[in-house]
Design an enzyme around this catalytic site. Structure first.
Site, PDB file in Angstrom:
ATOM      1  N   HIS A  81     -12.980   8.525 -13.227  1.00  0.00           N
ATOM      2  CA  HIS A  81     -12.435   7.490 -14.108  1.00  0.00           C
ATOM      3  C   HIS A  81     -13.529   7.203 -15.133  1.00  0.00           C
ATOM      4  O   HIS A  81     -14.723   7.302 -14.812  1.00  0.00           O
ATOM      5  CB  HIS A  81     -12.185   6.182 -13.371  1.00  0.00           C
ATOM      6  CG  HIS A  81     -11.220   6.263 -12.228  1.00  0.00           C
ATOM      7  ND1 HIS A  81     -11.592   6.594 -10.967  1.00  0.00           N
ATOM      8  CD2 HIS A  81      -9.889   6.011 -12.170  1.00  0.00           C
ATOM      9  CE1 HIS A  81     -10.539   6.565 -10.166  1.00  0.00           C
ATOM     10  NE2 HIS A  81      -9.489   6.213 -10.872  1.00  0.00           N
ATOM     11  N   ASP A  91     -16.267   5.157 -13.685  1.00  0.00           N
ATOM     12  CA  ASP A  91     -17.103   5.709 -12.607  1.00  0.00           C
ATOM     13  C   ASP A  91     -18.418   6.202 -13.202  1.00  0.00           C
ATOM     14  O   ASP A  91     -19.435   6.282 -12.517  1.00  0.00           O
ATOM     15  CB  ASP A  91     -16.435   6.916 -11.936  1.00  0.00           C
ATOM     16  CG  ASP A  91     -15.108   6.577 -11.288  1.00  0.00           C
ATOM     17  OD1 ASP A  91     -14.885   5.397 -10.965  1.00  0.00           O
ATOM     18  OD2 ASP A  91     -14.286   7.505 -11.109  1.00  0.00           O
ATOM     19  N   MET A 117     -10.836  17.320 -14.241  1.00  0.00           N
ATOM     20  CA  MET A 117      -9.854  16.246 -14.440  1.00  0.00           C
ATOM     21  C   MET A 117     -10.564  14.936 -14.741  1.00  0.00           C
ATOM     22  O   MET A 117     -11.639  14.674 -14.222  1.00  0.00           O
ATOM     23  CB  MET A 117      -9.009  16.105 -13.167  1.00  0.00           C
ATOM     24  CG  MET A 117      -7.986  14.987 -13.160  1.00  0.00           C
ATOM     25  SD  MET A 117      -8.625  13.377 -12.616  1.00  0.00           S
ATOM     26  CE  MET A 117      -8.096  13.340 -10.919  1.00  0.00           C
ATOM     27  N   GLU A 168       0.634  10.248 -11.482  1.00  0.00           N
ATOM     28  CA  GLU A 168       0.450  10.077 -10.028  1.00  0.00           C
ATOM     29  C   GLU A 168       1.251   8.879  -9.539  1.00  0.00           C
ATOM     30  O   GLU A 168       1.071   7.756  -9.996  1.00  0.00           O
ATOM     31  CB  GLU A 168      -1.042   9.860  -9.742  1.00  0.00           C
ATOM     32  CG  GLU A 168      -1.316   9.608  -8.266  1.00  0.00           C
ATOM     33  CD  GLU A 168      -2.810   9.514  -7.959  1.00  0.00           C
ATOM     34  OE1 GLU A 168      -3.634   9.918  -8.806  1.00  0.00           O
ATOM     35  OE2 GLU A 168      -3.137   9.008  -6.868  1.00  0.00           O
ATOM     36  N   LYS A 193       2.691   6.169  -6.564  1.00  0.00           N
ATOM     37  CA  LYS A 193       2.301   5.485  -5.329  1.00  0.00           C
ATOM     38  C   LYS A 193       3.309   4.358  -5.112  1.00  0.00           C
ATOM     39  O   LYS A 193       3.667   3.665  -6.071  1.00  0.00           O
ATOM     40  CB  LYS A 193       0.886   4.911  -5.488  1.00  0.00           C
ATOM     41  CG  LYS A 193       0.352   4.275  -4.214  1.00  0.00           C
ATOM     42  CD  LYS A 193      -1.096   3.808  -4.409  1.00  0.00           C
ATOM     43  CE  LYS A 193      -1.670   3.327  -3.097  1.00  0.00           C
ATOM     44  NZ  LYS A 193      -3.067   2.880  -3.233  1.00  0.00           N
ATOM     45  N   GLU A 205      -0.033  12.723  -4.481  1.00  0.00           N
ATOM     46  CA  GLU A 205      -1.085  12.426  -3.497  1.00  0.00           C
ATOM     47  C   GLU A 205      -0.461  12.343  -2.110  1.00  0.00           C
ATOM     48  O   GLU A 205       0.515  11.609  -1.893  1.00  0.00           O
ATOM     49  CB  GLU A 205      -1.790  11.107  -3.836  1.00  0.00           C
ATOM     50  CG  GLU A 205      -2.714  10.685  -2.685  1.00  0.00           C
ATOM     51  CD  GLU A 205      -3.724   9.612  -3.016  1.00  0.00           C
ATOM     52  OE1 GLU A 205      -4.220   9.590  -4.157  1.00  0.00           O
ATOM     53  OE2 GLU A 205      -4.008   8.793  -2.122  1.00  0.00           O
ATOM     54  N   HIS A 249       0.024   8.849  -0.685  1.00  0.00           N
ATOM     55  CA  HIS A 249       1.021   8.021  -1.367  1.00  0.00           C
ATOM     56  C   HIS A 249       2.442   8.381  -0.940  1.00  0.00           C
ATOM     57  O   HIS A 249       3.282   7.498  -0.750  1.00  0.00           O
ATOM     58  CB  HIS A 249       0.849   8.137  -2.877  1.00  0.00           C
ATOM     59  CG  HIS A 249      -0.487   7.635  -3.355  1.00  0.00           C
ATOM     60  ND1 HIS A 249      -0.898   7.719  -4.662  1.00  0.00           N
ATOM     61  CD2 HIS A 249      -1.512   7.031  -2.685  1.00  0.00           C
ATOM     62  CE1 HIS A 249      -2.108   7.198  -4.776  1.00  0.00           C
ATOM     63  NE2 HIS A 249      -2.507   6.774  -3.589  1.00  0.00           N
ATOM     64  N   ASP A 298      -3.761  15.477  -5.083  1.00  0.00           N
ATOM     65  CA  ASP A 298      -4.741  14.634  -4.384  1.00  0.00           C
ATOM     66  C   ASP A 298      -4.560  14.820  -2.881  1.00  0.00           C
ATOM     67  O   ASP A 298      -3.538  14.436  -2.300  1.00  0.00           O
ATOM     68  CB  ASP A 298      -4.532  13.152  -4.742  1.00  0.00           C
ATOM     69  CG  ASP A 298      -5.116  12.804  -6.108  1.00  0.00           C
ATOM     70  OD1 ASP A 298      -5.631  13.716  -6.789  1.00  0.00           O
ATOM     71  OD2 ASP A 298      -5.075  11.616  -6.479  1.00  0.00           O
ATOM     72  N   ASP A 344      -2.792   1.921   2.084  1.00  0.00           N
ATOM     73  CA  ASP A 344      -3.593   3.063   1.659  1.00  0.00           C
ATOM     74  C   ASP A 344      -4.795   3.305   2.577  1.00  0.00           C
ATOM     75  O   ASP A 344      -5.675   2.459   2.688  1.00  0.00           O
ATOM     76  CB  ASP A 344      -4.091   2.716   0.255  1.00  0.00           C
ATOM     77  CG  ASP A 344      -4.503   3.933  -0.517  1.00  0.00           C
ATOM     78  OD1 ASP A 344      -4.476   5.019   0.053  1.00  0.00           O
ATOM     79  OD2 ASP A 344      -4.839   3.755  -1.696  1.00  0.00           O
ATOM     80  N   ASP A 373      -6.395   6.713   2.749  1.00  0.00           N
ATOM     81  CA  ASP A 373      -7.272   7.724   2.125  1.00  0.00           C
ATOM     82  C   ASP A 373      -8.209   8.373   3.134  1.00  0.00           C
ATOM     83  O   ASP A 373      -9.428   8.467   2.919  1.00  0.00           O
ATOM     84  CB  ASP A 373      -8.088   7.102   0.975  1.00  0.00           C
ATOM     85  CG  ASP A 373      -7.235   6.755  -0.235  1.00  0.00           C
ATOM     86  OD1 ASP A 373      -6.164   7.360  -0.405  1.00  0.00           O
ATOM     87  OD2 ASP A 373      -7.654   5.870  -1.014  1.00  0.00           O
ATOM     88  N   ASP A 428      -8.976  13.082  -2.688  1.00  0.00           N
ATOM     89  CA  ASP A 428      -8.957  11.674  -3.107  1.00  0.00           C
ATOM     90  C   ASP A 428      -8.975  10.827  -1.834  1.00  0.00           C
ATOM     91  O   ASP A 428      -7.937  10.357  -1.373  1.00  0.00           O
ATOM     92  CB  ASP A 428      -7.712  11.381  -3.950  1.00  0.00           C
ATOM     93  CG  ASP A 428      -7.770   9.984  -4.537  1.00  0.00           C
ATOM     94  OD1 ASP A 428      -8.801   9.316  -4.361  1.00  0.00           O
ATOM     95  OD2 ASP A 428      -6.777   9.560  -5.158  1.00  0.00           O
TER      96      ASP A 428
HETATM   97  C1  NOJ Z   1      -7.815   5.595  -7.528  1.00  0.00           C
HETATM   98  C2  NOJ Z   1      -6.621   5.740  -6.674  1.00  0.00           C
HETATM   99  O1  NOJ Z   1      -6.847   5.241  -5.386  1.00  0.00           O
HETATM  100  C3  NOJ Z   1      -6.258   7.170  -6.596  1.00  0.00           C
HETATM  101  O2  NOJ Z   1      -5.157   7.400  -5.771  1.00  0.00           O
HETATM  102  C4  NOJ Z   1      -6.012   7.748  -7.956  1.00  0.00           C
HETATM  103  O3  NOJ Z   1      -5.796   9.106  -7.818  1.00  0.00           O
HETATM  104  C5  NOJ Z   1      -7.194   7.548  -8.829  1.00  0.00           C
HETATM  105  N1  NOJ Z   1      -7.638   6.211  -8.794  1.00  0.00           N
HETATM  106  C6  NOJ Z   1      -6.849   8.000 -10.235  1.00  0.00           C
HETATM  107  O4  NOJ Z   1      -6.565   6.914 -11.021  1.00  0.00           O
HETATM  108 MG    MG Z   2      -4.934   9.571  -5.894  1.00  0.00          MG
HETATM  109 MG    MG Z   3      -4.769   6.860  -2.888  1.00  0.00          MG
END
Ligand code: NOJ
Ligand code: MG
Ligand code: MG
Length: 384
Positions: free
Chosen positions: A60, A63, A94, A186, A188, A222, A225, A250, A260, A262, A292
């Site tokens: 991001h 980040d 990406m 993406e 969710k 993902e 998700h 993801d 969530d 992960d 992810d």
């Molecule tokens: C954080 C999210 O938890 C994740 O699922 C997503 O892929 C990334 N950010 C991208 O924005």
């Molecule tokens: Mg993700």
């Molecule tokens: Mg996630």
């Protein structure tokens, strides 16, 4: 190919494994507890993941570049980061935008009721796209983590139209700059409290075909998700693959019916993970195997690297199991016996009308899926 020898399952860049800076960098904060690990700098992350055999990192905007950094601070950070990439050969395939942490996005970003927030979200995304392209990214993920908190304030049709306008605007921007960049949306279902618009990969796929430039936009499904929604992840990925829309993926782990998690890829549902790897490998999908996910909150930094190495190793073990499945004579024999003859999908209607089916046989037929499934389990459990 089945792997062997002492280097079996050792990740290599050509395996195309990537991690988000936010994944290994996750300090273990959750709604009930403070961070348990100190932050890891992006440069340390790049160096360590390169050592472990990853292909690259994804990020991001924030980040890498903290919010509020001046132009010269930004340039210095980016210069040093690029140096770490050059030193290690790591790539940034990406990039994405953080449209969820800033309190300004408390009502969403592209679907906020406040048009100023929607404009700010686009401005932030344009800058993040420039950053991603500067680092070499060719895929741009859009994840609307805060879109859809409550229906009291807006008609969801209006919100979806704002969402569409935003993606159209971003596509226009990429075209105007002549960037080599595609978008991956993406989905969710919820982010702990609020629902999210376009909650599954299937919803995203339908939305894409309403855009001005559907050819520039695909999905980033993902695992966690889709599982949160109680769905079979491989089915979502298959639909995307089949439509030519799997632009990114993801990988992680997640139990159904929870918020969530992960989790480390394959750690909670090895069988589901196996069928996913089988799908991707059988399809010879050329994209990145992106993780992810993040380490347990119990871990210190060395546990984080165990987590990263384990994610890649599990994928490679499952890939090896796929090769064994595809080469297993008994499994292949069972698969070969499944088809009863020619398919009618393309025969003339008159021919199909006149075809006689042995319905008694079709009604009483067994498919031997119990045996097939058990053989798969034995392969996965290591006794086959
Ligand atoms: C954080 C999210 O938890 C994740 O699922 C997503 O892929 C990334 N950010 C991208 O924005
Ligand atoms: Mg993700
Ligand atoms: Mg996630």
């Amino acid at each position: 190919m089945m792997r062997g020898g002492k280097d079996a399952f050792r990740p290599r860049p050509e395996d195309h494994f990537t991690f988000g800076l936010w994944t290994v960098g996750n300090p273990g904060r959750d709604p009930f507890g403070e961070p348990v690990r100190p932050p890891l700098s992006p440069i340390v992350i790049v160096r360590k993941l390169a050592e472990l055999g990853a292909y690259g990192v994804n990020l991001h905007d924030n980040d890498l570049v903290p919010p509020g950094a001046s132009a010269s601070e930004r340039d210095k950070i980016v210069r040093e980061f690029k140096q770490a990439l050059a030193d290690t050969g790591m790539k940034v395939p990406m990039a994405t935008t953080n449209l969820f942490s800033d309190p300004a996005f408390r009502d969403g970003a592209f679907t906020s009721s406040d048009s100023r927030v929607r404009a700010y979200a686009l401005q932030k995304t344009l800058a993040a796209i420039d950053l991603g392209v500067e680092l070499g990214a060719t895929t741009y993920v859009c994840w609307g983590g805060r879109e859809g908190e409550t229906n009291a304030a807006k008609d969801p049709r209006t919100a979806l139209a704002w969402y569409r306008d935003a993606i159209n605007y971003l596509c226009e921007y990429v075209r105007s700059q002549r960037y080599d960049l595609r978008f991956a949306l993406e989905a969710k279902p919820n982010e702990p409290r609020g629902d999210i618009f376009l909650p599954t990969t299937g919803h995203m796929l339908a939305f894409i075909y309403t855009l001005d430039h559907p050819e520039m936009v695909g999905v980033n499904p993902e695992l966690a998700h889709e599982r949160m929604a109680g769905l079979d992840f491989s089915h979502a990925v298959a639909q995307a693959l089949e439509a030519g829309k799997l632009f990114h993926i993801d990988l992680n782990g997640q139990q159904v019916g929870r918020f969530d998690q992960d989790l480390r890829f394959g750690s909670d549902d090895p069988k589901g993970a196996f069928f996913l790897v089988k799908l991707l490998e059988d399809a010879k999908w050329s994209g990145m195997r992106h993780f992810d996910s993040h380490a347990y909150r119990t871990e210190d930094e060395s546990g984080v690297w165990d987590f990263a190495a384990g994610s890649m190793r599990t994928y490679l073990i499952l890939k090896d199991k796929v090769a064994r499945f595809n080469a297993d004579p008994e499994i292949q024999q069972l698969l070969a016996e499944l088809d009863g003859g020619k398919s009618s999908a393309r025969v003339p209607f008159s021919e199909l009308r006149n075809t006689k089916f042995d319905l008694a046989a079709l009604r009483s037929r067994g498919y031997a899926y119990e045996r097939l499934d058990q053989l798969t389990m034995e392969l996965l459990l290591g006794v086959r």
